[in-house]
Each structure stands twice: as C-alpha cells, then as structure tokens.
Design a protein around this motif. Structure first.
Motif, PDB file in Angstrom:
ATOM      1  N   ARG A 131       0.992  -1.173  -0.366  1.00 23.29           N
ATOM      2  CA  ARG A 131       0.583  -0.016   0.395  1.00 23.29           C
ATOM      3  C   ARG A 131       0.383   1.593  -0.437  1.00 23.29           C
ATOM      4  N   LYS A 132       1.560   1.271   0.676  1.00 23.15           N
ATOM      5  CA  LYS A 132       2.891   2.326   0.717  1.00 23.15           C
ATOM      6  C   LYS A 132       3.754   2.697  -0.739  1.00 23.15           C
ATOM      7  N   TYR A 133       4.228   2.141  -0.422  1.00 23.83           N
ATOM      8  CA  TYR A 133       4.914   1.719  -2.076  1.00 23.83           C
ATOM      9  C   TYR A 133       4.624   1.396  -3.325  1.00 23.83           C
ATOM     10  N   ARG A 134       3.213   1.380  -3.658  1.00 20.64           N
ATOM     11  CA  ARG A 134       2.745   0.225  -4.657  1.00 20.64           C
ATOM     12  C   ARG A 134       2.927   1.646  -6.365  1.00 20.64           C
ATOM     13  N   ARG A 135       1.820   3.365  -5.573  1.00 24.00           N
ATOM     14  CA  ARG A 135       2.433   4.204  -6.727  1.00 24.00           C
ATOM     15  C   ARG A 135       3.397   4.378  -6.846  1.00 24.00           C
ATOM     16  N   ARG A 136       4.641   4.632  -5.822  1.00 22.34           N
ATOM     17  CA  ARG A 136       6.171   4.794  -6.256  1.00 22.34           C
ATOM     18  C   ARG A 136       6.760   3.722  -7.636  1.00 22.34           C
ATOM     19  N   VAL A 137       6.313   2.639  -7.170  1.00 24.52           N
ATOM     20  CA  VAL A 137       6.535   1.519  -8.167  1.00 24.52           C
ATOM     21  C   VAL A 137       6.538   1.369  -9.163  1.00 24.52           C
ATOM     22  N   ILE A 156      15.281  -3.041  -7.079  1.00 21.09           N
ATOM     23  CA  ILE A 156      13.943  -4.141  -7.486  1.00 21.09           C
ATOM     24  C   ILE A 156      13.132  -4.120  -8.094  1.00 21.09           C
ATOM     25  N   ALA A 157      12.976  -2.622  -8.568  1.00 17.02           N
ATOM     26  CA  ALA A 157      11.653  -2.129  -9.319  1.00 17.02           C
ATOM     27  C   ALA A 157      12.834  -1.696 -10.245  1.00 17.02           C
ATOM     28  N   ALA A 158      14.101  -1.433 -10.359  1.00 13.12           N
ATOM     29  CA  ALA A 158      14.339  -0.690 -11.441  1.00 13.12           C
ATOM     30  C   ALA A 158      15.297  -2.142 -12.623  1.00 13.12           C
ATOM     31  N   ASN A 159      15.570  -2.707 -11.434  1.00 13.36           N
ATOM     32  CA  ASN A 159      16.511  -4.183 -11.998  1.00 13.36           C
ATOM     33  C   ASN A 159      15.617  -4.746 -13.062  1.00 13.36           C
ATOM     34  N   GLU A 160      14.441  -5.159 -12.187  1.00 10.92           N
ATOM     35  CA  GLU A 160      12.634  -5.793 -13.472  1.00 10.92           C
ATOM     36  C   GLU A 160      12.370  -5.216 -14.196  1.00 10.92           C
ATOM     37  N   SER A 161      12.802  -3.547 -14.557  1.00 10.65           N
ATOM     38  CA  SER A 161      12.289  -2.579 -15.632  1.00 10.65           C
ATOM     39  C   SER A 161      13.501  -2.898 -16.326  1.00 10.65           C
ATOM     40  N   LEU A 162      15.125  -3.059 -16.280  1.00  5.68           N
ATOM     41  CA  LEU A 162      15.448  -3.137 -16.769  1.00  5.68           C
ATOM     42  C   LEU A 162      15.961  -4.975 -17.673  1.00  5.68           C
ATOM     43  N   GLN A 220       3.942  -6.089 -10.262  1.00  6.27           N
ATOM     44  CA  GLN A 220       3.725  -7.255  -9.288  1.00  6.27           C
ATOM     45  C   GLN A 220       4.644  -8.078  -9.563  1.00  6.27           C
ATOM     46  N   ASP A 221       5.286  -8.583 -10.831  1.00  9.75           N
ATOM     47  CA  ASP A 221       7.270  -8.770 -10.290  1.00  9.75           C
ATOM     48  C   ASP A 221       7.378  -8.356  -8.955  1.00  9.75           C
ATOM     49  N   THR A 222       7.847  -6.797  -9.417  1.00  7.13           N
ATOM     50  CA  THR A 222       8.580  -6.272  -8.690  1.00  7.13           C
ATOM     51  C   THR A 222       7.927  -6.930  -6.898  1.00  7.13           C
ATOM     52  N   PHE A 223       7.178  -6.637  -6.469  1.00  3.72           N
ATOM     53  CA  PHE A 223       6.116  -7.309  -5.174  1.00  3.72           C
ATOM     54  C   PHE A 223       6.756  -8.710  -4.675  1.00  3.72           C
TER      55      PHE A 223
END
Lengths: 188, 157
Positions: A30-36, A81-87, A55-58
């Motif tokens: 809930r806290k990080y969903r928008r930022r991710v 983690i989100a950055a790595n998943e995107s790259l 979803q994969d990031t979380f």
C-alpha cells in the motif's frame, strides 16, 4: 488496523515477525505501490507491461525479504528491485525481437501518441516521448533524480554509478529532452 | 551555482507540474486492486519467505545427494562406457567432417580399391571406370560417405 501509512521501521519489524509478516507486506504494498508503478511505467511506458513488472517486483520483494538488513533502506531497496526488473524486461524485449534503440523509441512514441489520457496534454505527451529517446539506464537515472528526487548518493547505490557520472548523465538527459521538445515545436 | 546546475534547475521548474501526473495509470481502481492481486499470486496463507527458503534448501540438498550417489555409481571401477565404437566413429565423422579430410577423390579411390578386391574374389565385378556414366552421381551425400568409411574404419581411420 492503523489508518495512516506505516513507517519503514514499523514495516521492517512487522516483516520480521512471522505472525505479522503478511499484514506487514500488505501495508508495504500500500505504501510503495504508486512509487513502484510510477518508476516502472516511465521506464517501459506500456501500461500492461508496467503492471506485470510492478507485480513481479513485489513478488521478488516478498521472496527476498530475508536479504533486507537495514530498515532505513527499505524504500531504496524496493526501488532498486523495480529498476532491475524494468531493465531486465527491456533487455529481454530487445534480445527477443532484435529491436534497435531507435526503432524501440519510435514504437514507444507511437504508443504514447495513442494514449487517450494524454490527448489534452500536449506538453506531457512530448515530455514522455522525449524520455523514450533516452537509453534505459539514462531513463532510470533521470527518473530517480527528477521524479523521485533522490540524492545522487542514493541513486548511486541503486544504479551502481559514481556521483560524477550520475551528474553528467542527468545533465545529458535534460539536454536531450529539451532538444527533443524544441525540435517537435513544443515550448511548454 | 554553476551554469549547468542553473540550466537543470530551470528545466525542473518548467516541467514541475508533470512530477505528480497520473496520466499513465491504467484505471481508477488499479492501485486499490493491486495488493490483492499480488497476494493472490504469492499463494496460500502461511507460506512465508522463510518457508520458501527452507523448502529450497531441502530440495537443493536432495538434488546434491542424488548427484553424489550417481557420481559414485557411474564411476565404479570396471564400469566403462557401453557405447559401441562404431557409433562413436560415426558421430565423430558427423561432427568433424573437416578433421578427416573427406573429399570426392578419396571416395573414388575407396570405391576403386573396393571394386578391385571384389573382382579378385568373385571375378565378375566391373572396374569402377566401367560403371556407366549415368550411374555416377555428381554428389555423394555425407551420410553415404560416413556409412562407407565407418564400414571400412580399419583401413581409413
């Protein structure tokens, strides 16, 4: 249940406690969903892909909870983690379809043009289209500095680059975006 | 403040309104539904990252155990490969045709010798040069070469 957002150290304690772990993870989402999602969508632009990567990031965050040692770094750790998943997503896409950077950028520009939500905002549309001309790594540095307003030291921990390199990269991105916007006749 | 920094600061100010834009969000309920969807993907209640970790460790230990046992079984003294020599040679010919320098002349030479041997034995065979031209094909397939050489491995290899 508490209504306001939990602090990172509260979340950290909950995640360490087997009884509160699930609730802690729910609150973390809930806290990080928008930022991710915000970071991911401006990396890949295609909203369906951004949803999958978010979803994969979380899920990765959940699986790697044991690796987290410092509660004060929770936010940066999740964004990393989100950055790595995107790259990784962009790399896989490039390898799978042999898309050169320019073609990928053109494809994304067309996609952004097709978004109804941006129909009334030419400036925003041009801005996002300009972002697609950056390399994935440049895009990531720009995002963390511009949208996330992270200090260079923290960005360095996420993208593994030195402060000087990050400053130069960010400045390069700003120039590239400005040039694109100027060339496309939007002055903002 | 350096010129570069002034420049980036003015850029940031100019596009400041985009920092909190929601234009790229798929739908109104997207963020409300997201945690539930992720929890659904994570699986059954009670499954914790620690449980995943111990499960992975147990699986790894079992795989390692099987690998060690297999290593000792297959490396017992006297347990040699049972692949026939013929098969090994055929495979080598298939994999490394260049190494054996196989060419058409070599095949013709082999055929010639073969004919000589056969005619001396049966006294009724023709010389290869007497074979009608139309029965000599321009190309001989790799499989045929391999088959032939494999049958005569004692002479040519």
């Amino acid at each position: 249940m508490k209504n306001q957002a939990y602090s990172d150290s509260e979340l950290f304690d909950m995640l360490r406690n087997p009884v509160q772990q699930r609730q802690g993870f729910y609150q973390l989402m809930r806290k990080y969903r928008r930022r991710v999602y915000g970071l991911v969508v401006k990396m890949v632009f295609i909203t369906d892909d951004a949803d999958d990567i978010t979803q994969d990031t979380f899920i990765k965050v959940w699986e790697k909870l044991g690796d987290l040692k410092e509660p004060e770094k929770l936010g940066s750790w999740i964004l990393k983690i989100a950055a790595n998943e995107s790259l990784m997503h962009l790399r896989k896409k490039k390898l799978r379809y042999f898309i050169p950077l320019q073609d990928a950028s053109r494809e994304l520009e067309q996609y952004i043009d097709s978004l109804d939500a941006l129909d009334d905002n030419e400036g925003e549309k041009q801005f996002y289209k300009a972002l697609t001309t950056l390399t994935p790594k440049q895009r990531l540095v720009f995002q963390l500095k511009y949208f996330e307003e992270k200090p260079y030291m923290e960005i360095g921990e996420i993208v593994k680059l030195k402060e000087g390199t990050l400053k130069a990269t960010y400045h390069q991105c700003v120039k590239k975006i400005e040039n694109y916007i100027r060339q496309n006749g939007y002055e903002g | 403040m350096k010129d570069k920094d002034k420049h980036t600061a003015s850029f940031e100010k100019r596009f400041e309104h985009l920092r909190n834009s929601d234009s790229l969000i798929p739908g109104d309920d997207y963020f409300e539904e997201l945690p539930g969807r992720i929890q659904h993907r994570i699986g059954k209640p009670g499954r914790s990252p620690l449980a995943n970790w111990t499960f992975a460790l147990r699986v790894s230990a079992a795989v390692a155990g099987i690998a060690i046992i297999a290593f000792f079984i297959f490396n017992r003294p006297g347990n040699h490969s049972t692949i026939p020599r013929q098969e090994i040679i055929q495979q080598a010919l298939l994999d490394y045709p260049d190494m054996f320098n196989i060419n058409e002349y070599m095949i013709l030479e082999v055929m010639n010798e073969e004919n000589d041997t056969a005619s001396s034995k049966q006294q009724s065979q023709k010389n290869w040069q007497d074979i009608p031209e139309d029965s000599l094909r321009e190309s001989i397939t790799t499989d045929e070469i391999i088959d032939y050489l494999s049958e005569h491995e004692d002479i040519y290899l």
